[in-house]
Design an enzyme around this catalytic site. Structure first.
Site, short mmCIF file in Angstrom:
data_model
loop_
_atom_site.label_atom_id
_atom_site.label_comp_id
_atom_site.label_asym_id
_atom_site.label_seq_id
_atom_site.Cartn_x
_atom_site.Cartn_y
_atom_site.Cartn_z
N ASP A 147 0.87 -1.17 0.00
CA ASP A 147 0.00 0.00 0.00
C ASP A 147 0.92 1.23 0.00
O ASP A 147 2.11 1.13 0.27
CB ASP A 147 -0.89 -0.05 1.26
CG ASP A 147 -1.61 1.25 1.50
OD1 ASP A 147 -2.25 1.76 0.54
OD2 ASP A 147 -1.53 1.80 2.63
N ASP B 164 -0.14 5.26 0.83
CA ASP B 164 -0.39 6.25 1.89
C ASP B 164 -0.56 5.57 3.25
O ASP B 164 -1.37 4.65 3.40
CB ASP B 164 -1.66 7.05 1.57
CG ASP B 164 -1.49 7.93 0.34
OD1 ASP B 164 -1.08 9.08 0.50
OD2 ASP B 164 -1.76 7.44 -0.77
N ASP C 170 -2.19 -0.25 5.89
CA ASP C 170 -2.57 0.34 7.18
C ASP C 170 -4.07 0.51 7.38
O ASP C 170 -4.54 0.62 8.50
CB ASP C 170 -1.93 1.73 7.32
CG ASP C 170 -2.50 2.72 6.32
OD1 ASP C 170 -2.43 2.43 5.11
OD2 ASP C 170 -3.02 3.76 6.73
MG LIG Z 1 -2.93 3.26 3.25
#
Ligand SMILES: [Mg+2]
Length: 259
Positions: free
Chosen positions: A34, A36, A209
């Protein structure tokens, strides 16, 4: 699949503290990342994010050591990611699985529904009436960010939910953002990559996240690999956990050397 549709098997890992991933985890692996909140810290405005020289070099080195088995799997568009990674043309899935491109290859880009323009207009009027709320126009979706006005959460959710239903689009919940977008998820993107070269047959590892990363964790587990949650503990299909972006970069550095 959404996070709320996680299987009982996936949920069975909850309640057990997730440990730091071993440094030999990337040996022979296929690495899915991923962007960001995983490789870069989340900024109040998405445009404020940059890929610095250290991150650029780290990802290039990982791609080299893993014989090209590195892909970015992000909610951003491939166009945005290419601009951020300037010159490094990785295998990439953009727009939460809606866009796919092999490393150095051509991609599959879906048609952009015209309904997104109506969504943009409605969300912009909401943002104008709620200073602090920001509309993020993406290639295949529109994000309504309320980080600058947390009290607008309920109204923003109601608006985004209604717009998704009215236009046959998907609602994606993220960190302080509701996104209305074309259907697709990160798990489907990872499964697609694992079907072809150079990823097929390698043990998949995915780092993410956000709630939008849960389908990705489920996909790697289903293919004999493991997910790494970035951030505080939560109910997750991930197997391991790292604390934050700094921890991710340090671990990737070490694990890349051992790969
Ligand atoms: Mg992310």
């Amino acid at each position: 699949m959404t996070a709320s549709a996680m299987t009982d098997d996936a949920r069975a890992t909850s309640g057990v503290p997730l440990t730091r991933p071993p440094t030999d985890l990337l040996r022979g692996a296929a690495l899915f990342l991923d962007f960001d909140g995983t490789l870069v810290d989340i900024e109040p405005l998405p445009d404020a994010v940059a890929v610095d020289a250290r991150l650029h070099a780290l990802i290039a080195r990982l791609a080299d050591r893993l014989d090209g088995r590195v892909a970015i799997v992000s909610g951003r568009s491939i166009e945005q990611l290419d601009a951020l990674f300037g010159g490094l043309t990785l295998a990439t899935s953009g727009s939460h699985g809606a866009e796919l491109r092999a490393a150095g290859g051509s991609g599959e880009v879906p048609d952009r529904p015209r309904a997104l323009d109506q969504v943009i207009g409605t969300m912009q009027r909401f943002a104008d009436a709620n200073p602090g709320v920001v509309v993020e126009v993406k290639s295949f979706g529109v994000g309504l960010h309320y980080r600058g006005k947390p009290t607008a959460e309920q109204a923003a959710e109601a608006l985004a939910t209604g717009l998704a239903a009215d236009h046959d689009l998907s609602l994606q919940r993220g960190k302080m953002v509701f996104e209305v977008r074309v259907p697709g998820d990160k798990g489907q993107a990872i499964a697609h990559f694992l079907d072809g070269a150079p990823f097929a047959g390698a043990r998949p590892i995915f780092l993410g996240d956000d709630l939008t990363d849960e389908p990705g964790f489920e996909a790697v587990v289903a293919n004999g690999g493991a997910g790494i949650l970035v951030g505080p503990p939560r109910d997750t299909a991930a197997t391991y956990r790292l604390n934050d972006v700094g921890d991710v970069l340090a671990w990737l550095d070490e694990a890349g050397e051992a790969a």
